[in-house]
Motif scaffolding. Structure first.
Motif, mmCIF file in Angstrom:
data_model
loop_
_atom_site.group_PDB
_atom_site.id
_atom_site.type_symbol
_atom_site.label_atom_id
_atom_site.label_comp_id
_atom_site.label_asym_id
_atom_site.label_seq_id
_atom_site.Cartn_x
_atom_site.Cartn_y
_atom_site.Cartn_z
ATOM 1 N N LEU A 1 10.400 10.393 2.480
ATOM 2 C CA LEU A 1 9.138 9.832 2.972
ATOM 3 C C LEU A 1 9.258 9.473 4.445
ATOM 4 C CD1 LEU A 1 6.229 8.942 2.258
ATOM 5 C CD2 LEU A 1 7.173 6.694 1.683
ATOM 6 N N GLN A 2 8.300 9.915 5.227
ATOM 7 C CA GLN A 2 8.275 9.633 6.653
ATOM 8 C C GLN A 2 7.665 8.251 6.899
ATOM 9 O OE1 GLN A 2 9.455 11.827 9.115
ATOM 10 N NE2 GLN A 2 10.311 12.732 7.263
ATOM 11 N N PRO A 3 8.018 7.609 8.023
ATOM 12 C CA PRO A 3 7.385 6.326 8.363
ATOM 13 C C PRO A 3 5.856 6.427 8.410
ATOM 14 C CG PRO A 3 9.310 6.668 9.731
ATOM 15 C CD PRO A 3 9.100 7.952 8.959
ATOM 16 N N ALA A 4 5.323 7.568 8.836
ATOM 17 C CA ALA A 4 3.859 7.739 8.867
ATOM 18 C C ALA A 4 3.279 7.590 7.466
ATOM 19 C CB ALA A 4 3.500 9.098 9.460
ATOM 20 N N GLY A 5 3.943 8.170 6.476
ATOM 21 C CA GLY A 5 3.470 8.052 5.102
ATOM 22 C C GLY A 5 3.530 6.620 4.604
ATOM 23 N N TYR A 6 4.576 5.914 5.004
ATOM 24 C CA TYR A 6 4.716 4.510 4.628
ATOM 25 C C TYR A 6 3.586 3.672 5.221
ATOM 26 C CZ TYR A 6 6.922 -0.089 4.132
ATOM 27 O OH TYR A 6 7.174 -1.394 3.822
ATOM 28 N N LYS A 7 3.272 3.922 6.502
ATOM 29 C CA LYS A 7 2.175 3.178 7.144
ATOM 30 C C LYS A 7 0.857 3.461 6.429
ATOM 31 C CE LYS A 7 2.470 4.541 11.404
ATOM 32 N NZ LYS A 7 2.398 4.687 12.865
ATOM 33 N N LEU A 8 0.611 4.720 6.088
ATOM 34 C CA LEU A 8 -0.622 5.071 5.387
ATOM 35 C C LEU A 8 -0.684 4.363 4.038
ATOM 36 C CD1 LEU A 8 -0.780 8.914 6.108
ATOM 37 C CD2 LEU A 8 -2.025 7.087 7.284
ATOM 38 N N LEU A 9 0.437 4.386 3.312
ATOM 39 C CA LEU A 9 0.475 3.738 2.003
ATOM 40 C C LEU A 9 0.219 2.240 2.125
ATOM 41 C CD1 LEU A 9 0.940 4.046 -1.036
ATOM 42 C CD2 LEU A 9 3.385 3.648 -0.590
ATOM 43 N N MET A 10 0.845 1.587 3.105
ATOM 44 C CA MET A 10 0.620 0.141 3.292
ATOM 45 C C MET A 10 -0.859 -0.144 3.528
ATOM 46 S SD MET A 10 3.820 -1.461 5.451
ATOM 47 C CE MET A 10 3.234 -0.784 6.967
ATOM 48 N N PHE A 11 -1.496 0.686 4.363
ATOM 49 C CA PHE A 11 -2.912 0.472 4.654
ATOM 50 C C PHE A 11 -3.758 0.663 3.396
ATOM 51 C CE2 PHE A 11 -7.067 2.254 5.775
ATOM 52 C CZ PHE A 11 -7.583 1.194 6.496
ATOM 53 N N ILE A 12 -3.513 1.752 2.670
ATOM 54 C CA ILE A 12 -4.314 2.032 1.477
ATOM 55 C C ILE A 12 -4.143 0.934 0.440
ATOM 56 C CG2 ILE A 12 -4.608 3.641 -0.457
ATOM 57 C CD1 ILE A 12 -3.858 5.900 1.586
ATOM 58 N N VAL A 13 -2.928 0.444 0.264
ATOM 59 C CA VAL A 13 -2.705 -0.656 -0.680
ATOM 60 C C VAL A 13 -3.443 -1.906 -0.213
ATOM 61 C CG1 VAL A 13 -0.956 -2.251 -1.587
ATOM 62 C CG2 VAL A 13 -0.543 0.221 -1.630
ATOM 63 N N ARG A 14 -3.392 -2.183 1.090
ATOM 64 C CA ARG A 14 -4.042 -3.396 1.616
ATOM 65 C C ARG A 14 -5.547 -3.357 1.437
ATOM 66 N NH1 ARG A 14 -5.781 -4.584 6.737
ATOM 67 N NH2 ARG A 14 -4.584 -2.898 7.656
ATOM 68 N N ALA B 1 11.195 0.375 13.096
ATOM 69 C CA ALA B 1 12.418 0.379 12.291
ATOM 70 C C ALA B 1 12.119 -0.072 10.859
ATOM 71 C CB ALA B 1 13.476 -0.518 12.932
ATOM 72 N N GLN B 2 11.262 -1.074 10.693
ATOM 73 C CA GLN B 2 10.901 -1.531 9.349
ATOM 74 C C GLN B 2 10.130 -0.464 8.598
ATOM 75 O OE1 GLN B 2 8.927 -5.360 9.479
ATOM 76 N NE2 GLN B 2 10.861 -6.410 9.148
ATOM 77 N N TRP B 3 9.238 0.272 9.285
ATOM 78 C CA TRP B 3 8.507 1.364 8.633
ATOM 79 C C TRP B 3 9.488 2.424 8.146
ATOM 80 C CZ3 TRP B 3 4.849 1.663 13.370
ATOM 81 C CH2 TRP B 3 3.929 0.615 13.314
ATOM 82 N N LYS B 4 10.479 2.731 8.978
ATOM 83 C CA LYS B 4 11.475 3.736 8.619
ATOM 84 C C LYS B 4 12.300 3.253 7.422
ATOM 85 C CE LYS B 4 15.093 6.597 10.664
ATOM 86 N NZ LYS B 4 15.838 6.909 11.875
ATOM 87 N N GLU B 5 12.739 1.991 7.458
ATOM 88 C CA GLU B 5 13.506 1.425 6.354
ATOM 89 C C GLU B 5 12.679 1.368 5.068
ATOM 90 O OE1 GLU B 5 14.682 -2.416 7.814
ATOM 91 O OE2 GLU B 5 15.903 -1.546 9.421
ATOM 92 N N GLY B 6 11.419 0.955 5.203
ATOM 93 C CA GLY B 6 10.541 0.880 4.036
ATOM 94 C C GLY B 6 10.314 2.249 3.422
#
Length: 150
Positions: free
Chosen positions: A44-57, A31-36
């Protein structure tokens, strides 16, 4: 089998309850990935958000590493990366070691927007965990680390 690895009935029930709460935790994370993702862009899909979080980290990655780490099809990775580039959140350049690969790095805008979201999430986490002692938080961290590394 060692004596320590034999679970009693109470231990079995505790594991069942732990699994149930982990399922709730994972649902909340989704739910947080979807909201983010929606906060960044409604498309933007939750999958894209997860990828972005990883790349930033990690500071940078490539599509092959992302596909392996997140067990996603390369076509999904490609679509999400393209959208993140179109949104101005990722930059792509040829890999100096392997010209067939592209290195994906976050833009300053990506770092800023994710820092804001992390701040919101951190405040919510602080509020939720306020009743725990530092020792209890360290114990919870140890359990989550062990589960993540298994």
């Amino acid at each position: 089998m060692t004596e320590q690895s034999v679970l009693s009935g109470d231990d079995d029930q505790a594991l069942v309850e732990l699994q149930g709460h982990l399922n709730l935790l994972f649902a909340r994370a989704r739910a947080q990935w979807k909201e983010g993702a929606a906060h960044i862009d409604p498309q933007l899909q939750p999958a894209g958000y997860k990828l972005l979080m990883f790349i930033v980290r990690v500071g940078g990655s490539n599509a092959h590493e992302l596909a392996e780490r997140f067990e996603m099809d390369k076509s999904v990775i490609s679509r999400q990366v393209r959208m993140l580039e179109d949104l101005g959140l990722l930059e792509s350049r040829p890999d100096e070691l392997d010209g067939r690969q592209r290195v994906l790095t976050p833009t300053p805008e990506a770092c800023t927007v994710l820092a804001e979201l992390r701040g919101d999430h951190a405040e919510m986490l602080r509020s939720t965990l306020a009743e725990l002692t530092p020792e209890e938080i360290r114990a919870a961290f140890k359990v989550l680390r062990l589960l993540a590394e298994s």
